[in-house]
Design an enzyme around this catalytic site. Structure first.
Site, short mmCIF file in Angstrom:
data_model
loop_
_atom_site.label_atom_id
_atom_site.label_comp_id
_atom_site.label_asym_id
_atom_site.label_seq_id
_atom_site.Cartn_x
_atom_site.Cartn_y
_atom_site.Cartn_z
N ILE A 160 0.83 -1.20 0.00
CA ILE A 160 0.00 0.00 0.00
C ILE A 160 0.87 1.25 0.00
CG2 ILE A 160 -1.73 1.30 1.30
CD1 ILE A 160 -2.77 -1.38 2.36
N GLY A 200 5.96 4.81 5.10
CA GLY A 200 6.06 6.08 5.81
C GLY A 200 7.18 6.07 6.81
N GLY A 201 7.18 7.06 7.71
CA GLY A 201 8.27 7.21 8.65
C GLY A 201 8.34 6.10 9.68
N VAL A 233 3.45 -0.42 4.82
CA VAL A 233 2.09 -0.94 4.96
C VAL A 233 1.78 -1.82 3.75
CG1 VAL A 233 -0.35 -0.38 5.30
CG2 VAL A 233 1.42 1.15 6.19
N LYS A 240 1.01 -3.15 9.05
CA LYS A 240 2.16 -2.24 9.11
C LYS A 240 3.35 -2.98 9.69
CE LYS A 240 2.44 2.15 9.55
NZ LYS A 240 2.37 3.58 9.92
N ASP A 260 0.35 11.69 16.78
CA ASP A 260 0.82 11.87 15.40
C ASP A 260 -0.37 12.03 14.46
OD1 ASP A 260 2.71 12.20 13.42
OD2 ASP A 260 2.95 10.05 13.04
#
Length: 614
Positions: free
Chosen positions: A21, A24-25, A29, A43, A137
């Site tokens: 998908i 990120g940081g 995913v 994730k 976040d």
């Protein structure tokens, strides 16, 4: 969606991995498929976290808390493994772009969409905070825009990462500078008010395309968050009135999520939350998901069993002893375990499945009798709604957030329907999870375009297990006569809508047209661009159009829409102060064929003479 690289693992825990998908940081995913057919977002966390035992401990604790979050505007956590070589977390997969992707592609959202966004985010934060979590976040890339509202993801993970960073003293900051609170950017005490500040910054970004503190560099943005006044010059007044209090530097002066919900009021029903371009992207992603599901799937293998520490085995033995003592006590009181725990007798299953699920039979069923009581042991005692809107549907509620809709003889679409390896009363169970919750479906043996559904839009617990269990119980109950409506010779509900018009009259007005049931009480005829629909309904009735004499002492209402669409409706009989049984006949004619109202009226007159006397 991106295909997986050759040689990549095709299974994480119990989940078969289908596609990537994004990344990120915090980690990567991937799209996974649960053993029960649900889609999940898995994730996998980056190596810097995998090699820190303190992070694993905090991750384990935060995931436990995250699983308590079950609001409608969050993507619920389903599973996790903090002990895996690469720690991972699986949550319910929802289709839609992130808020960041949507604004980058289509520009700022209109005011009404931002209001709906604010309402969904406030509801999500209410649930997250109620579980004892602080998101820490909250940012546009952690908000998914689905077809019925926003979904907040990744709650709980940032807290675990941030605590480890604080302990290791690296000075790194977890979060996005443009959407941090001043106390988070300045190493102050973090409370739930920090998430509210982030919410305010997100509303500004959604309405204008940029954050209220964004500077040319990350350090400048952090400085602005702590010291500068928010830039709200381009924010519409209605959104500024909502966002500005959230952006107060003093956490005590910010509203709570509950106060935001009170300020916004209830969301109007049936409103499309986003601009057309966003809904088009949601449909595109639905298509992408269906396309990857159509490819050959990895072979599922049972995940290796985890070793149970000896101390846990000792504790388990003690607990088992306690349970045995409790059982002995129950028996001593004259209660058997079977009487105490098993569901009530479903009744005499005297009907074959094919007969029980025939259209004629289902029109005799009261859907609010099917599961009222304790017929599904795992769901406890179920209570039906007292005033259902539709005669073939009923909403049930139980304990621990259980809520679902039973729908009889509903029209089915092949879009998003998946096969499972489960059966009930000899029929294969189908499933749809594309939109978030879980629907369990069986097709009617006599008409595979119609079905019996359990529509579970909730995300509490295991939505598919709830749906499958409820449908299994419902199919057994439908084989009994305990679910029948009380006989009423004046009622429209047992009638076949395809049989009530005079065939000769239909043939005269629509040559060679064939009838096709769309639901238990809706029938449709189509021929050469003409479409006729007959509905036998129950519920609220509001006359529209001009009065028309239908014969037999019946006066209906006729309404023409343009040159090709005409509807005749009439009240059959009153049931209560608010409900009636009513009939609707609608003819949609092809262009240039003249006014359809004469034909519609003729068909309606033929129906009146065949209905029971009210």
């Amino acid at each position: 969606m991106k295909p997986l690289n050759p040689g990549e693992p095709r299974q994480i825990g119990a989940y078969r991995i289908i596609a990537e998908i994004g990344e990120g940081g915090m980690g990567r995913v991937v799209l996974g498929l649960a053993p029960d057919g649900r889609l999940v977002a898995v994730k996998q966390l980056h190596a810097q976290f995998a090699h820190d035992q303190r992070f694993r401990e905090r991750f384990r604790r935060e995931v436990t808390a995250s699983r308590m979050v079950s609001g409608a505007y969050t993507a619920a956590v389903m599973d996790a493994d903090a002990e895996a070589e690469t720690p991972w977390l699986a949550s319910v997969f929802v289709t839609g772009p992130s808020l960041k992707e949507a604004v980058d592609a289509a520009g700022p959202l209109p005011v009404e969409s931002v209001r709906l966004l604010a309402s969904g985010l406030a509801a999500a934060l209410t649930e997250i905070h109620r579980a004892g979590l602080i998101h820490r976040d909250l940012k546009p890339s952690n908000i998914i825009l689905t077809g019925d509202g926003p979904r907040v993801i990744d709650f709980g993970i940032a807290r675990a990462a941030e605590e480890v960073q604080e302990l290791t003293g690296t000075g790194a900051i977890i979060g996005s500078p443009a959407f941090m609170s001043p106390e988070q950017a300045g190493s102050g005490q973090i409370t739930t008010a920090s998430d509210v500040f982030s919410l305010g910054a997100i509303l500004v970004m959604a309405a204008t395309g940029r954050g209220p503190f964004t500077g040319p560099t990350a350090p400048q943005t952090l400085y602005n968050v702590v010291h500068s006044v928010a830039d709200l010059g381009d924010v519409p007044a209605e959104i500024r009135q909502l966002a500005e209090p959230c952006l107060a530097k003093d956490p005590a002066r910010r509203p709570t999520p509950e106060q935001i919900l009170d300020f916004l009021g209830p969301v109007p029903p049936g409103v499309a939350p986003w601009p057309p371009a966003v809904h088009a992207r949601i449909q595109q992603q639905d298509a992408e998901v269906r396309s990857v599901l159509a490819l050959p799937l990895p072979i599922w293998r049972p995940p290796p069993k985890k070793m149970v520490p000896r101390t846990k085995k000792i504790i388990a033995g003690v607990v088992s002893g306690v349970v045995l003592l409790l059982v002995a006590g129950i028996v001593a009181l004259g209660l058997s375990i079977a009487d105490y725990a098993k569901p009530e007798d479903p009744g005499t299953t005297s009907l074959a499945v094919s007969e029980a699920l025939s259209l004629e039979r289902l029109r005799l069923v009261d859907p609010c009798k099917v599961l009222a009581g304790r017929f599904v042991q795992e769901l406890g005692t179920l209570t039906p709604e007292t005033d259902p809107t539709y005669p073939a549907r009923c909403k049930y509620t139980g304990t621990q957030g259980v809520a679902f809709d039973l729908q009889l003889g509903e029209g089915l679409t092949t879009s998003g329907i998946e096969r499972t390896d489960r059966v009930a009363e000899g029929l294969p169970l189908l499933r749809s999870t594309i939109s978030g919750g879980c629907d369990s479906v069986v097709q009617l043996p006599s008409n595979r375009q119609l079905g019996v559904l359990i529509r579970n839009s909730n995300r509490e617990g295991d939505p598919c297990a709830i749906a499958d269990g409820a449908l299994t119980g419902a199919l057994t109950r439908l084989r009994t006569h305990e679910v029948d409506r009380a006989g009423d010779p004046a009622s429209l509900l047992p009638l076949d809508p395809c049989a009530v018009p005079d065939p000769a009259v239909v043939g005269k007005n629509m040559k060679n047209a064939q009838s096709s049931p769309r639901t238990l009480r809706i029938c449709e005829w189509q021929q050469n661009g003409d479409s006729l629909t007959v509905v036998l309904g129950r519920g609220a009735y509001s006359p529209e159009g001009s009065p028309v004499d239908l014969g037999g002492g019946v006066t209906g209402d006729i309404r023409e829409f343009g040159d090709s669409n005409c509807t005749v409706t009439w009240r059959h009989r009153a049931l209560s102060d608010r409900e009636v049984e009513h009939v609707s006949v609608r003819l949609l004619a092809k262009e240039g064929s003249g006014s359809p109202c004469d034909r519609t009226k003729e068909i309606a007159v033929s129906i009146v003479s065949k209905l029971p006397k009210p």
